[in-house]
Design a protein around this motif. Structure first.
Motif, PDB file in Angstrom:
ATOM      1  N   MET A   1     -42.964-105.168 -39.582  1.00 59.99           N
ATOM      2  CA  MET A   1     -44.392-105.405 -39.627  1.00 59.99           C
ATOM      3  C   MET A   1     -44.800-105.625 -41.095  1.00 59.99           C
ATOM      4  SD  MET A   1     -47.525-102.856 -38.465  1.00 59.99           S
ATOM      5  CE  MET A   1     -46.449-102.019 -37.404  1.00 59.99           C
ATOM      6  N   ASN A   2     -45.328-106.801 -41.372  1.00 59.73           N
ATOM      7  CA  ASN A   2     -45.742-107.142 -42.726  1.00 59.73           C
ATOM      8  C   ASN A   2     -47.190-106.704 -42.951  1.00 59.73           C
ATOM      9  OD1 ASN A   2     -46.275-108.263 -45.213  1.00 59.73           O
ATOM     10  ND2 ASN A   2     -45.476-110.277 -44.689  1.00 59.73           N
ATOM     11  N   SER A   3     -47.423-105.996 -44.036  1.00 61.34           N
ATOM     12  CA  SER A   3     -48.791-105.563 -44.342  1.00 61.34           C
ATOM     13  C   SER A   3     -49.310-106.211 -45.624  1.00 61.34           C
ATOM     14  CB  SER A   3     -48.847-104.035 -44.458  1.00 61.34           C
ATOM     15  OG  SER A   3     -47.989-103.606 -45.494  1.00 61.34           O
ATOM     16  N   THR A   4     -48.729-107.353 -45.995  1.00 61.93           N
ATOM     17  CA  THR A   4     -49.158-108.069 -47.188  1.00 61.93           C
ATOM     18  C   THR A   4     -50.272-109.048 -46.838  1.00 61.93           C
ATOM     19  OG1 THR A   4     -46.927-107.930 -48.082  1.00 61.93           O
ATOM     20  CG2 THR A   4     -48.391-109.547 -49.084  1.00 61.93           C
ATOM     21  N   LEU A   5     -51.319-109.024 -47.637  1.00 60.31           N
ATOM     22  CA  LEU A   5     -52.437-109.959 -47.475  1.00 60.31           C
ATOM     23  C   LEU A   5     -52.535-110.837 -48.710  1.00 60.31           C
ATOM     24  CD1 LEU A   5     -55.147-107.453 -46.205  1.00 60.31           C
ATOM     25  CD2 LEU A   5     -53.784-109.018 -44.822  1.00 60.31           C
ATOM     26  N   LEU A   6     -52.986-112.057 -48.534  1.00 56.42           N
ATOM     27  CA  LEU A   6     -53.298-112.938 -49.659  1.00 56.42           C
ATOM     28  C   LEU A   6     -54.798-113.132 -49.661  1.00 56.42           C
ATOM     29  CD1 LEU A   6     -52.408-114.767 -51.984  1.00 56.42           C
ATOM     30  CD2 LEU A   6     -52.250-116.626 -50.318  1.00 56.42           C
ATOM     31  N   CYS A   7     -55.450-112.710 -50.743  1.00 56.04           N
ATOM     32  CA  CYS A   7     -56.910-112.777 -50.831  1.00 56.04           C
ATOM     33  C   CYS A   7     -57.331-113.826 -51.859  1.00 56.04           C
ATOM     34  CB  CYS A   7     -57.480-111.423 -51.240  1.00 56.04           C
ATOM     35  SG  CYS A   7     -57.015-110.101 -50.114  1.00 56.04           S
ATOM     36  N   LEU A   8     -58.279-114.665 -51.466  1.00 53.97           N
ATOM     37  CA  LEU A   8     -58.809-115.719 -52.329  1.00 53.97           C
ATOM     38  C   LEU A   8     -60.323-115.631 -52.341  1.00 53.97           C
ATOM     39  CD1 LEU A   8     -56.736-118.650 -50.800  1.00 53.97           C
ATOM     40  CD2 LEU A   8     -56.219-117.429 -52.913  1.00 53.97           C
ATOM     41  N   GLY A   9     -60.919-115.949 -53.466  1.00 51.77           N
ATOM     42  CA  GLY A   9     -62.376-115.953 -53.541  1.00 51.77           C
ATOM     43  C   GLY A   9     -62.881-117.084 -54.411  1.00 51.77           C
ATOM     44  N   ASP A  10     -64.053-117.559 -54.083  1.00 45.56           N
ATOM     45  CA  ASP A  10     -64.752-118.554 -54.904  1.00 45.56           C
ATOM     46  C   ASP A  10     -63.925-119.798 -55.174  1.00 45.56           C
ATOM     47  OD1 ASP A  10     -67.418-117.314 -55.632  1.00 45.56           O
ATOM     48  OD2 ASP A  10     -66.030-115.701 -56.136  1.00 45.56           O
ATOM     49  N   LEU A  11     -63.374-120.398 -54.125  1.00 47.30           N
ATOM     50  CA  LEU A  11     -62.636-121.649 -54.285  1.00 47.30           C
ATOM     51  C   LEU A  11     -63.557-122.792 -54.708  1.00 47.30           C
ATOM     52  CD1 LEU A  11     -60.265-121.489 -51.203  1.00 47.30           C
ATOM     53  CD2 LEU A  11     -59.600-121.376 -53.603  1.00 47.30           C
ATOM     54  N   HIS A  12     -64.753-122.826 -54.159  1.00 47.66           N
ATOM     55  CA  HIS A  12     -65.749-123.864 -54.468  1.00 47.66           C
ATOM     56  C   HIS A  12     -65.180-125.267 -54.285  1.00 47.66           C
ATOM     57  CE1 HIS A  12     -69.124-121.386 -55.853  1.00 47.66           C
ATOM     58  NE2 HIS A  12     -68.176-120.540 -56.273  1.00 47.66           N
ATOM     59  N   LEU A  13     -64.528-125.500 -53.130  1.00 50.58           N
ATOM     60  CA  LEU A  13     -64.042-126.838 -52.818  1.00 50.58           C
ATOM     61  C   LEU A  13     -65.202-127.827 -52.860  1.00 50.58           C
ATOM     62  CD1 LEU A  13     -61.690-125.903 -49.886  1.00 50.58           C
ATOM     63  CD2 LEU A  13     -60.968-126.874 -52.066  1.00 50.58           C
ATOM     64  N   GLY A  14     -64.964-128.964 -53.459  1.00 52.93           N
ATOM     65  CA  GLY A  14     -66.010-129.972 -53.606  1.00 52.93           C
ATOM     66  C   GLY A  14     -66.635-129.995 -54.983  1.00 52.93           C
ATOM     67  N   ARG A  15     -66.405-128.960 -55.768  1.00 59.42           N
ATOM     68  CA  ARG A  15     -66.939-128.923 -57.127  1.00 59.42           C
ATOM     69  C   ARG A  15     -66.109-129.842 -58.016  1.00 59.42           C
ATOM     70  NH1 ARG A  15     -68.603-123.461 -60.154  1.00 59.42           N
ATOM     71  NH2 ARG A  15     -70.379-123.812 -58.791  1.00 59.42           N
TER      72      ARG A  15
END
Length: 142
Positions: A1-15
């Motif tokens: 069971m994998n408990s690793t998360l990848l968290c991303l914030g404020d990508l602002h695609l389109g900028r």
């Protein structure tokens, strides 16, 4: 069971980036390429889920430009059985609701400003979050 998360914030695609250098050099530093690199990392590490902490797009009216980028990225994650969970930031209050219906494996947490507890499948991880709703603003927040 994998408990690793990848968290991303404020990508602002389109900028649009306003950086020195050639167009190719600037493109490699842009939000779409950052998302692509994150997807590759998530697949390589077989994370339990990818979390997006809002402002996925630069503004609600820039939905159509990043849609193809998001469909491709989230489609690759879905093919690898990696779900994507997001909260809507003040820049994407309507966009993420549209993505929920359009993209398989994408989940919006806390729609309409309501707190929501979500369980990540095949793990003991729980996520608590809420999303900005249409009309919510944060003066001075970008």
């Amino acid at each position: 069971m994998n408990s690793t998360l990848l968290c991303l914030g404020d990508l602002h695609l389109g900028r649009r980036l306003n950086l020195p250098g050639s167009l190719d050099e600037r493109r490699l530093l842009g939000p779409a390429d950052a998302l692509q690199a994150a997807v590759e990392l998530a697949i390589d590490k077989q994370v339990a889920a990818v979390l997006l902490a809002g402002d996925v797009v630069d503004s609600d009216n820039s939905f159509y430009e990043p849609l193809g980028v998001l469909e491709k990225a989230f489609g690759r994650l879905a093919d690898s059985h990696i779900p994507v969970y997001a909260v809507a930031g003040n820049h994407d209050t309507t966009v993420l609701k549209r993505l929920t219906a359009a993209i398989n494996g994408f989940h919006l947490i806390g729609a309409d400003g309501n707190w929501e507890l979500v369980a990540i499948p095949n793990s003991e991880i729980r996520i608590l979050g809420w999303s900005f709703k249409l009309g919510d603003t944060m003066a001075g927040v970008d």
